[in-house]
Scaffold this motif. Structure first.
Motif, short mmCIF file in Angstrom:
data_model
loop_
_atom_site.label_atom_id
_atom_site.label_comp_id
_atom_site.label_asym_id
_atom_site.label_seq_id
_atom_site.Cartn_x
_atom_site.Cartn_y
_atom_site.Cartn_z
N TYR A 147 11.44 -4.48 6.62
CA TYR A 147 10.47 -5.56 6.80
C TYR A 147 9.34 -5.05 7.68
N GLU A 162 0.70 -0.76 7.94
CA GLU A 162 0.98 -0.53 6.53
C GLU A 162 1.79 0.75 6.36
N HIS A 211 6.04 2.40 -3.07
CA HIS A 211 5.75 1.01 -2.76
C HIS A 211 4.91 0.94 -1.50
N LEU A 236 3.54 -1.30 1.44
CA LEU A 236 3.95 -2.52 2.11
C LEU A 236 3.05 -2.79 3.32
N ASP A 254 5.62 -7.99 4.22
CA ASP A 254 6.28 -7.47 3.02
C ASP A 254 7.66 -6.92 3.37
N SER A 255 8.56 -6.97 2.41
CA SER A 255 9.91 -6.43 2.62
C SER A 255 10.38 -5.73 1.36
#
Length: 202
Positions: free
Chosen positions: A136, A141, A155, A157, A161-162
Motif C-alpha cells: 500500500y 510513487e 505496475h 502505484l 494504490d495497493s
C-alpha cells in the motif's frame, strides 16, 4: 543494539535448529562467513537483501526473521496478543541503497507488516518467499516489477494504490520521482511457511 542482538540470536537459533554451521549458511546464502559471524553477535546491521538470502537458506522469509526478533506480543495470551508500535518505534533495517525499513510486527502473528521510507530509483534483486504479500503506497510513487508465469508485469502505484500478489512471484520495486518522499506499507502473510514452527501463525 538490543534489536540487532536479538536478530543475531534468532538467526543463530534457526541455523542450529537446521543443523547448519556458519560456513554452510555462508555458502547457502552467498554471504561471507565473517559478516554472518558479526551478524549473529549483533555487531552488524543487515540489509533487507542480505536478510532475504539468509532467510531463504533457513527456509523462511526476511519479514518472519524480523518478526521473530521483535519479540512476543506485548500483552495478552498468545491467541489474543496485542503488539503496539508507536511512531518512531519498531526495528529499523537498511532497505536497499538508500531506504529504511521499520518492522511493525512481532512473533505469534500470521502477518508481518513493515513500513518502508525512501527507496532507490533503480531496481535491485528480486525477492520471493512463501505466503502472500500486500503493498500500500502511503506517499510518493513506485513501480513494482513482478516476474509472473505469463511474463514480466510492471505496475505504477501512487498514494492510495495497493497491490496483492503471491510471495512466490519474483518481485521488486523502485521509487519514481523523489526518493525521499516514498512511504510504503508492506504486509506479508507467511502462515504455513517453515517459520510457523518457530512461533509464527496460529
Amino acid at each position: 543494539m538490543a534489536m540487532r542482538t536479538e536478530l543475531g540470536a534468532t538467526i543463530r537459533r534457526l541455523r542450529k535448529e537446521g543443523g547448519l554451521t556458519l560456513v554452510e549458511l555462508a555458502v547457502r546464502s552467498e554471504l561471507s562467513h565473517p559478516f554472518l559471524s558479526q551478524l549473529e553477535r549483533g555487531l552488524a546491521r543487515p540489509s533487507m537483501q542480505s536478510l532475504h538470502r539468509i532467510a531463504r537458506a533457513l527456509g523462511t522469509s526476511q519479514q518472519a526473521l524480523l518478526a521473530l526478533s521483535a519479540g512476543p506480543p506485548a500483552t495478552g495470551r498468545a491467541e489474543e496478543g496485542v503488539h503496539l508500535v508507536r511512531s518512531g518505534e519498531g526495528m529499523p533495517v537498511a532497505a536497499g541503497s538508500s531506504g529504511v525499513a521499520r518492522v511493525l510486527g512481532a512473533s505469534g502473528f500470521a502477518v508481518h507488516p513493515v513500513e518502508f521510507t525512501w527507496a532507490s530509483k533503480c531496481f535491485e534483486e528480486y525477492y520471493d518467499h512463501a505466503g502472500d504479500e500486500f503493498l500500500y503506497v502511503v506517499e510518493g510513487e513506485i513501480e513494482v516489477d513482478l516476474g509472473t508465469t505469463q511474463g514480466q508485469q510492471l505496475h505504477r502505484l501512487g498514494p492510495g494504490d495497493s497491490l496483492c500478489y503471491a510471495g512466490s512471484t519474483p518481485h521488486r520495486w523502485r521509487a519514481l520521482g523523489e526518493t525521499d518522499r516514498v512511504r510504503v506499507l508492506m504486509v506479508q502473510n507467511v502462515a504455513g511457511s517453515p517459520a510457523k514452527a518457530h512461533g509464527e501463525g496460529e
